[in-house]
Design a protein around this motif. Sequence first.
Motif, PDB file in Angstrom:
ATOM      1  N   TYR A  50       0.843  -1.196   0.000  1.00 53.93           N
ATOM      2  CA  TYR A  50       0.000   0.000   0.000  1.00 53.93           C
ATOM      3  C   TYR A  50       0.882   1.251   0.000  1.00 53.93           C
ATOM      4  N   PRO A  51       1.557   1.528  -1.134  1.00 53.85           N
ATOM      5  CA  PRO A  51       2.424   2.714  -1.182  1.00 53.85           C
ATOM      6  C   PRO A  51       1.625   3.975  -0.838  1.00 53.85           C
ATOM      7  N   GLY A  52       2.183   4.782   0.044  1.00 55.25           N
ATOM      8  CA  GLY A  52       1.499   5.995   0.447  1.00 55.25           C
ATOM      9  C   GLY A  52       0.508   5.784   1.573  1.00 55.25           C
ATOM     10  N   ILE A  53       0.572   4.649   2.217  1.00 53.80           N
ATOM     11  CA  ILE A  53      -0.332   4.349   3.320  1.00 53.80           C
ATOM     12  C   ILE A  53      -0.143   5.385   4.430  1.00 53.80           C
ATOM     13  N   THR A  54      -1.220   5.727   5.096  1.00 49.88           N
ATOM     14  CA  THR A  54      -1.118   6.655   6.226  1.00 49.88           C
ATOM     15  C   THR A  54      -0.782   5.847   7.484  1.00 49.88           C
ATOM     16  N   GLN A  55      -0.336   6.557   8.499  1.00 47.97           N
ATOM     17  CA  GLN A  55      -0.006   5.892   9.751  1.00 47.97           C
ATOM     18  C   GLN A  55      -1.246   5.236  10.359  1.00 47.97           C
ATOM     19  N   LYS A  56      -2.380   5.904  10.278  1.00 44.42           N
ATOM     20  CA  LYS A  56      -3.616   5.339  10.822  1.00 44.42           C
ATOM     21  C   LYS A  56      -3.979   4.043  10.095  1.00 44.42           C
ATOM     22  N   GLU A  57      -3.862   4.035   8.790  1.00 43.74           N
ATOM     23  CA  GLU A  57      -4.164   2.827   8.015  1.00 43.74           C
ATOM     24  C   GLU A  57      -3.199   1.697   8.376  1.00 43.74           C
ATOM     25  N   LEU A  58      -1.933   2.049   8.548  1.00 44.85           N
ATOM     26  CA  LEU A  58      -0.924   1.061   8.933  1.00 44.85           C
ATOM     27  C   LEU A  58      -1.272   0.451  10.293  1.00 44.85           C
ATOM     28  N   CYS A  59      -1.666   1.296  11.227  1.00 46.55           N
ATOM     29  CA  CYS A  59      -2.072   0.820  12.557  1.00 46.55           C
ATOM     30  C   CYS A  59      -3.251  -0.148  12.453  1.00 46.55           C
ATOM     31  N   ASP A  60      -4.225   0.199  11.639  1.00 48.72           N
ATOM     32  CA  ASP A  60      -5.398  -0.658  11.467  1.00 48.72           C
ATOM     33  C   ASP A  60      -5.014  -2.005  10.872  1.00 48.72           C
ATOM     34  N   LYS A  61      -4.178  -1.983   9.854  1.00 47.84           N
ATOM     35  CA  LYS A  61      -3.803  -3.227   9.181  1.00 47.84           C
ATOM     36  C   LYS A  61      -2.988  -4.148  10.082  1.00 47.84           C
ATOM     37  N   LEU A  62      -2.108  -3.579  10.895  1.00 47.92           N
ATOM     38  CA  LEU A  62      -1.232  -4.380  11.746  1.00 47.92           C
ATOM     39  C   LEU A  62      -1.757  -4.532  13.177  1.00 47.92           C
ATOM     40  N   SER A  63      -2.888  -3.903  13.463  1.00 42.40           N
ATOM     41  CA  SER A  63      -3.469  -3.941  14.811  1.00 42.40           C
ATOM     42  C   SER A  63      -2.460  -3.498  15.869  1.00 42.40           C
ATOM     43  N   ILE A  64      -1.869  -2.326  15.635  1.00 49.20           N
ATOM     44  CA  ILE A  64      -0.902  -1.768  16.577  1.00 49.20           C
ATOM     45  C   ILE A  64      -1.323  -0.355  16.962  1.00 49.20           C
ATOM     46  N   ALA A  65      -0.813   0.099  18.077  1.00 49.40           N
ATOM     47  CA  ALA A  65      -1.121   1.443  18.572  1.00 49.40           C
ATOM     48  C   ALA A  65      -0.342   2.488  17.772  1.00 49.40           C
ATOM     49  N   PRO A  66      -0.865   3.709  17.665  1.00 50.87           N
ATOM     50  CA  PRO A  66      -0.150   4.771  16.951  1.00 50.87           C
ATOM     51  C   PRO A  66       1.268   5.000  17.487  1.00 50.87           C
ATOM     52  N   SER A  67       1.449   4.939  18.799  1.00 53.95           N
ATOM     53  CA  SER A  67       2.789   5.143  19.359  1.00 53.95           C
ATOM     54  C   SER A  67       3.753   4.049  18.912  1.00 53.95           C
ATOM     55  N   THR A  68       3.239   2.836  18.790  1.00 50.09           N
ATOM     56  CA  THR A  68       4.067   1.718  18.315  1.00 50.09           C
ATOM     57  C   THR A  68       4.444   1.926  16.855  1.00 50.09           C
ATOM     58  N   LEU A 132      -8.110 -20.032  11.580  1.00 46.73           N
ATOM     59  CA  LEU A 132      -8.823 -19.936  12.860  1.00 46.73           C
ATOM     60  C   LEU A 132      -8.307 -18.776  13.710  1.00 46.73           C
ATOM     61  N   LEU A 133      -7.004 -18.596  13.745  1.00 47.95           N
ATOM     62  CA  LEU A 133      -6.434 -17.496  14.520  1.00 47.95           C
ATOM     63  C   LEU A 133      -6.855 -16.148  13.951  1.00 47.95           C
ATOM     64  N   HIS A 134      -6.841 -16.030  12.628  1.00 47.45           N
ATOM     65  CA  HIS A 134      -7.257 -14.779  11.999  1.00 47.45           C
ATOM     66  C   HIS A 134      -8.728 -14.487  12.298  1.00 47.45           C
ATOM     67  N   GLU A 135      -9.571 -15.481  12.081  1.00 41.29           N
ATOM     68  CA  GLU A 135     -10.998 -15.292  12.337  1.00 41.29           C
ATOM     69  C   GLU A 135     -11.252 -14.952  13.810  1.00 41.29           C
ATOM     70  N   SER A 136     -10.563 -15.637  14.704  1.00 42.45           N
ATOM     71  CA  SER A 136     -10.738 -15.392  16.136  1.00 42.45           C
ATOM     72  C   SER A 136     -10.264 -13.999  16.511  1.00 42.45           C
ATOM     73  N   SER A 137      -9.154 -13.572  15.937  1.00 48.76           N
ATOM     74  CA  SER A 137      -8.649 -12.222  16.205  1.00 48.76           C
ATOM     75  C   SER A 137      -9.647 -11.174  15.757  1.00 48.76           C
ATOM     76  N   GLU A 138     -10.255 -11.381  14.593  1.00 47.94           N
ATOM     77  CA  GLU A 138     -11.259 -10.448  14.089  1.00 47.94           C
ATOM     78  C   GLU A 138     -12.483 -10.416  15.001  1.00 47.94           C
ATOM     79  N   MET A 139     -12.884 -11.582  15.475  1.00 41.63           N
ATOM     80  CA  MET A 139     -14.042 -11.638  16.376  1.00 41.63           C
ATOM     81  C   MET A 139     -13.747 -10.903  17.689  1.00 41.63           C
ATOM     82  N   LEU A 140     -12.567 -11.107  18.227  1.00 42.53           N
ATOM     83  CA  LEU A 140     -12.187 -10.422  19.465  1.00 42.53           C
ATOM     84  C   LEU A 140     -12.090  -8.922  19.252  1.00 42.53           C
ATOM     85  N   LYS A 141     -11.556  -8.523  18.101  1.00 35.49           N
ATOM     86  CA  LYS A 141     -11.431  -7.090  17.774  1.00 35.49           C
ATOM     87  C   LYS A 141     -12.808  -6.435  17.720  1.00 35.49           C
ATOM     88  N   LYS A 142     -13.747  -7.112  17.081  1.00 34.36           N
ATOM     89  CA  LYS A 142     -15.112  -6.568  16.954  1.00 34.36           C
ATOM     90  C   LYS A 142     -15.851  -6.603  18.289  1.00 34.36           C
TER      91      LYS A 142
END
Length: 145
Positions: A50-68, A132-142
């Motif tokens: 995702y060339p030109g990705i914003t920091q917020k988008e990067l955080c969302d994709k990697l499930s990390i905090a902005p400070s991280t 299963l891990l991906h699906e479970s992570s998404e369920m926990l996130k939601k």
Amino acid sequence: MNIDDSILTSCLFFTSNRFARSMTKMAEDAFAKADLSPTYSYVLVVVHQYPGITQKELCDKLSIAPSTSTRFIDKLEEKNLVERKSEWKETHIFLTEEGKALYKELNQYFEQLYGQYVSILGKEHSEQLTKLLHESSEMLKKGKL
């Protein structure tokens, strides 16, 4: 005192962390030649995809905090692997030429990691577990409040 191991084998928190520690060690070994941790490598992969990705988008994709993500981007910028470009109020992240070259090299480390855990777990089990891990992570996130 008799300790019942069932608390260790039936607890999702303990079991998932134990598994994560094993995978982290395996990934660190696979990426050692890149002089970059696996986590930083995944940042490069996402920025490449995702060339030109914003920091917020990067955080969302990697499930990390902005400070991280700031810490990751700062380090990758110091290594001249990514660069930030400001457009209006947003900052976009791009790979540098060095980052693009390293990205090509990283593919072999991803393949090595994949090959290693597939040789231990088997291809079908690895694919099912990943799904299963991906699906479970998404369920926990939601499900978070």
